[in-house]
Design a protein around this motif. Structure first.
Motif, short mmCIF file in Angstrom:
data_model
loop_
_atom_site.label_atom_id
_atom_site.label_comp_id
_atom_site.label_asym_id
_atom_site.label_seq_id
_atom_site.Cartn_x
_atom_site.Cartn_y
_atom_site.Cartn_z
N ILE A 9 -39.17 128.99 106.38
CA ILE A 9 -40.17 128.60 107.38
C ILE A 9 -41.54 128.99 106.84
N TRP A 10 -42.41 127.99 106.73
CA TRP A 10 -43.74 128.15 106.14
C TRP A 10 -44.83 128.20 107.20
N ASP A 11 -45.78 129.11 107.03
CA ASP A 11 -47.08 129.01 107.67
C ASP A 11 -47.87 128.01 106.82
N LEU A 12 -48.92 127.43 107.36
CA LEU A 12 -49.71 126.46 106.61
C LEU A 12 -51.00 127.06 106.06
N ASP A 13 -51.91 127.47 106.94
CA ASP A 13 -53.23 127.94 106.51
C ASP A 13 -53.12 129.19 105.65
N ASN A 14 -53.71 129.11 104.47
CA ASN A 14 -53.75 130.22 103.51
C ASN A 14 -52.37 130.71 103.08
N THR A 15 -51.36 129.85 103.27
CA THR A 15 -50.01 130.14 102.83
C THR A 15 -49.46 128.97 102.03
N LEU A 16 -49.34 127.82 102.66
CA LEU A 16 -48.95 126.61 101.94
C LEU A 16 -50.17 126.03 101.22
N VAL A 46 -33.39 124.14 103.23
CA VAL A 46 -34.21 123.31 104.10
C VAL A 46 -35.51 124.05 104.43
N ASN A 47 -36.60 123.30 104.64
CA ASN A 47 -37.91 123.86 104.95
C ASN A 47 -38.36 123.46 106.34
N SER A 48 -39.02 124.41 107.03
CA SER A 48 -39.60 124.15 108.33
C SER A 48 -41.01 124.74 108.35
N ILE A 49 -41.69 124.59 109.48
CA ILE A 49 -43.07 125.06 109.62
C ILE A 49 -43.22 125.82 110.93
N CYS A 50 -43.94 126.94 110.87
CA CYS A 50 -44.40 127.64 112.06
C CYS A 50 -45.86 127.96 111.79
N SER A 51 -46.76 127.21 112.42
CA SER A 51 -48.18 127.33 112.12
C SER A 51 -49.02 127.20 113.38
N LYS A 52 -50.08 127.97 113.44
CA LYS A 52 -51.04 127.87 114.54
C LYS A 52 -52.10 126.86 114.13
#
Length: 177
Positions: A9-16, A46-52
């Protein structure tokens, strides 16, 4: 560890990517991130996203990067991450022990770990080293069958949400009049 991980599970901002989408930054992928996601998919992880973030804005950026289709059960909203990760795991029928969560913020890592004690949490700076060791022992899933299985589960759950009850869903699906 290699055979246990089923989900990242990926964060987006400043992570991905570099930058903060909600602040108007133009995101640019960290080097190797797209390849890492594709490689994980190719070995059955498998990949997912948890991002604000705003869902539509993030989806648009990921689509432009050619990555949107590599993610399942993305949770992109301004909700707390600990319980959101728990929701992803529940919806995917996976255990925290089989999951890695990656974020650049220590407070998010701690929150996710609090709600999901068996999860592996990684600071974004450590993910390449962690996954380079993992990929050596992993299986090959060149046709992305695990990704497709979870996409199918995701579609079923979305479809199910359009019915007011399980009974209504069952009747509509199995008793077409």
């Amino acid at each position: 560890m290699a055979n246990k991980i089923k989900l990242v599970i990926w964060d987006l901002d400043n992570t991905l990517w570099r930058g903060t989408l909600a602040e108007g930054d133009e995101p640019s992928l960290f080097p190797g991130r797209a390849e890492l996601i594709k490689n994980l998919t190719s070995i059955g992880i498998v990949n997912s996203i948890c991002s604000k973030n705003d869902f539509e804005d993030a989806k648009e950026v990921l689509s432009q990067m050619g990555l949107w289709d590599y993610f399942v059960f993305p949770k992109i909203s301004f909700a707390p991450k600990g319980q959101t990760v728990q929701t992803i795991l529940d919806e995917m029928h996976l255990r925290a022990a089989n999951t890695v969560f990656i974020d650049d913020e220590i407070s998010n890592l701690q929150e996710v770990l609090f709600y999901n004690p068996e999860i592996t949490v990684l600071n974004q700076a450590d993910c390449e080293k962690f996954f380079s060791e993992l990929q050596i022992a992993a299986n090959v899933d060149s046709d992305h069958s695990r990704l497709e299985q979870y996409k199918q589960l995701e579609r079923k759950q979305q479809e199910k949400k359009s019915f007011s009850s399980n009974e209504e869903f069952f009747i509509a699906k199995f008793f077409v009049l």
